[in-house]
Enzyme design. Structure first.
Site, short mmCIF file in Angstrom:
data_model
loop_
_atom_site.label_atom_id
_atom_site.label_comp_id
_atom_site.label_asym_id
_atom_site.label_seq_id
_atom_site.Cartn_x
_atom_site.Cartn_y
_atom_site.Cartn_z
N PHE A 375 0.79 -1.23 0.00
CA PHE A 375 0.00 0.00 0.00
C PHE A 375 0.83 1.29 0.00
O PHE A 375 0.43 2.29 0.63
CB PHE A 375 -0.97 0.00 1.19
CG PHE A 375 -1.65 -1.32 1.42
CD1 PHE A 375 -2.24 -1.99 0.36
CD2 PHE A 375 -1.67 -1.91 2.67
CE1 PHE A 375 -2.85 -3.22 0.55
CE2 PHE A 375 -2.27 -3.14 2.87
CZ PHE A 375 -2.86 -3.79 1.81
N CYS A 376 1.96 1.30 -0.68
CA CYS A 376 2.81 2.50 -0.72
C CYS A 376 3.14 3.00 0.68
O CYS A 376 3.29 4.22 0.89
CB CYS A 376 2.18 3.62 -1.54
SG CYS A 376 1.97 3.19 -3.27
N ALA A 377 3.22 2.08 1.61
CA ALA A 377 3.63 2.44 2.97
C ALA A 377 4.48 1.27 3.47
O ALA A 377 4.17 0.64 4.49
CB ALA A 377 2.42 2.66 3.86
#
Ligand SMILES: Cc1ncc(COP(=O)(O)O)c(C=O)c1O
Length: 460
Positions: A375-377
């Protein structure tokens, strides 16, 4: 089946009409089903109201700030009125600027380009990459993941206490996590930042669609958000807040619209007099449709009433969490624990399942769109999974079995347009997949998990 069946009390605010409610998608097992969009955190469907407003304006479309014609004047008014609507939506202070950008990523990169040269930046490692990465050219301190909201404040205070008290400083924090949905203690963090002479920017990409954001009440210096997560998918975003650093900075893009006057110099060069308003950072022809769609969404959410929207969403959140809790193989990811206030964004892993495989089966066998991955984290999800940075294995291969850690997760997210049926179908699908397994074989193709073709593909 461990699925709560009681009808939700959605009398406070029924789901808002969104596009795509009647779109059908094919199932790998045959037939079609209406698509259940449960990936609002990535991009939310357009509000019908936004679509209608844009369609009504479209014939009047014209250039902004660049034309003498009637439609150009009308479009310029629409653009500037949209700025006022967004300022009102965010509770901006009189002296704040609202700058239109492409997205939250763009807004935060703009701010990163505008901070004073000697600015110290403080950012939690738990941030989305859009708020984690733009500061890498600055003197940045990455703060460790806190495990409670109070710890988040303590961590920041400790870090700020050790900084050069005379130089400028900026704290960057997300309002609602795009992984756990958990709310961060923004007001307390703003107070801590200001007590130490620092400023704070709020990444409201996941907060603004679910919650009122009041810049003055939270006492944050800037807010960034994206139209496409706020039911306005036409390529615009917002950076709103203090004008001084923005006014003092070089324009984000050099070009027409940002410049007031340009003249050749005697030495052969070019002199530029840049605007000091928001236009300074809006060079080029602006995306008037995108901007108008954000304003339309702001109005629609305000008129529907956040109180009713939040009340209904909280019922959905409780229902999803209770439903998932009844499946022992499911582990919901959380930084701040069960009691933390949160929005409709929930990530989880399923013991014995590869998350990509699970998400692919939800899509192919039930017509449910969720997201899988990190999740781009990445730092946050790896912390939550306690996992190492290996690549996820082939999609059929189970992971997260006894003694094994999952390498990525599944995220379900929803909001103002989500009907009860989508939540029911999702919870039913999770419990059925866990209990009975997938009905199809899947394989990895171009890094994605997809249904296998061929006669032996059907499992049951
Ligand atoms: C918390 C958060 N911040 C920033 C972003 C980046 O938003 P965009 O891709 O619209 O720039 C996202 C997108 O998922 C997000 O969830």
């Amino acid at each position: 089946m461990p699925v709560p069946t009681a009808a939700l009390d959605s009398s406070v605010c029924p789901p808002l009409p969104v596009l795509g409610q009647n779109v059908t998608v094919p199932l790998v097992t045959g037939g079609e089903v209406t698509y259940a969009a449960l990936d609002y955190a990535a991009s939310a469907p357009a509000l019908q109201r936004v679509w209608d407003d844009v369609a009504a304006y479209a014939p009047y479309y014209g250039s902004v700030h660049r034309g003498a014609g009637y439609l150009s004047q009308l479009s310029t008014d629409l653009f500037e009125n949209s700025r006022r609507t967004v300022a009102e939506f965010l509770g901006c202070r009189a002296e704040d600027q609202v700058v239109f950008t492409r997205s939250t990523t763009d807004s935060l990169n703009l701010l990163a380009a505008a901070i004073p040269a000697d600015c110290q930046v403080f950012v939690y490692e738990t941030e989305h990459h859009a708020s984690l990465l733009p500061w890498r050219d600055a003197q940045v301190t990455y703060l460790n993941a806190p495990r409670t909201p109070a710890q988040a404040v303590e961590t920041l205070e400790r870090a700020l206490a050790g900084r050069d008290p005379y130089g400028p400083a900026l704290v960057c924090v997300t309002g609602a996590s795009n992984v756990t949905g958990e709310l961060w203690p923004v007001k307390e963090l703003a107070a801590a930042a200001h007590a130490h002479g620092a400023r704070i920017v709020l990444d409201a990409a996941q907060l603004a669609p679910h919650h009122p954001v009041d810049i003055a009440e939270l006492d944050v210096d800037w807010v960034a958000f994206s139209g496409h997560k706020l039911y306005a998918p036409f390529g615009s975003g917002v950076l709103a807040g203090r004008a001084d650093w923005l006014r003092a900075a070089e324009p984000y893009l050099a070009g027409g619209g940002a410049s007031r006057k340009v003249a050749r110099r005697a030495d052969g060069g070019v002199d530029v007099d840049w605007h000091t308003t928001a236009a300074r950072h809006e060079a080029g022809s602006p995306n008037v449709i995108g901007v108008y769609s954000i304003a339309s969404a702001c109005k629609a959410l305000t008129e529907a009433g956040f109180e009713g929207l939040v009340a209904r969403e909280q019922e959905l959140v409780a229902r999803v969490r209770e439903g998932l809790a009844e499946v022992p193989e499911v582990q919901v990811l959380s930084l701040f624990g069960d009691d933390a206030p949160r929005v409709g964004v929930i990530s989880f892993v399923v013991r014995g399942w590869n998350s990509s495989h699970f998400a692919a089966a939800l899509s192919a066998e039930y017509g449910i769109g969720v997201r899988d991955g990190l999740f781009c984290a990445h730092p946050l999800v790896r912390t939550l999974l306690g996992s190492d940075p290996r690549d996820p294995g082939e999609c059929g291969a189970p992971e997260g079995g006894p003694g094994e850690r999952s390498l990525n997760a599944i995220r379900v997210s929803f909001g103002a347009g989500t009907p009860d049926e989508h939540i029911d179908r999702f919870l039913g699908a999770v419990s059925e997949l866990v209990r009975e397994g997938a009905r199809w074989n899947y394989r990895t193709e171009d890094g994605r998990c997809v249904p296998d073709r061929g006669e032996a593909a059907q499992v049951r």
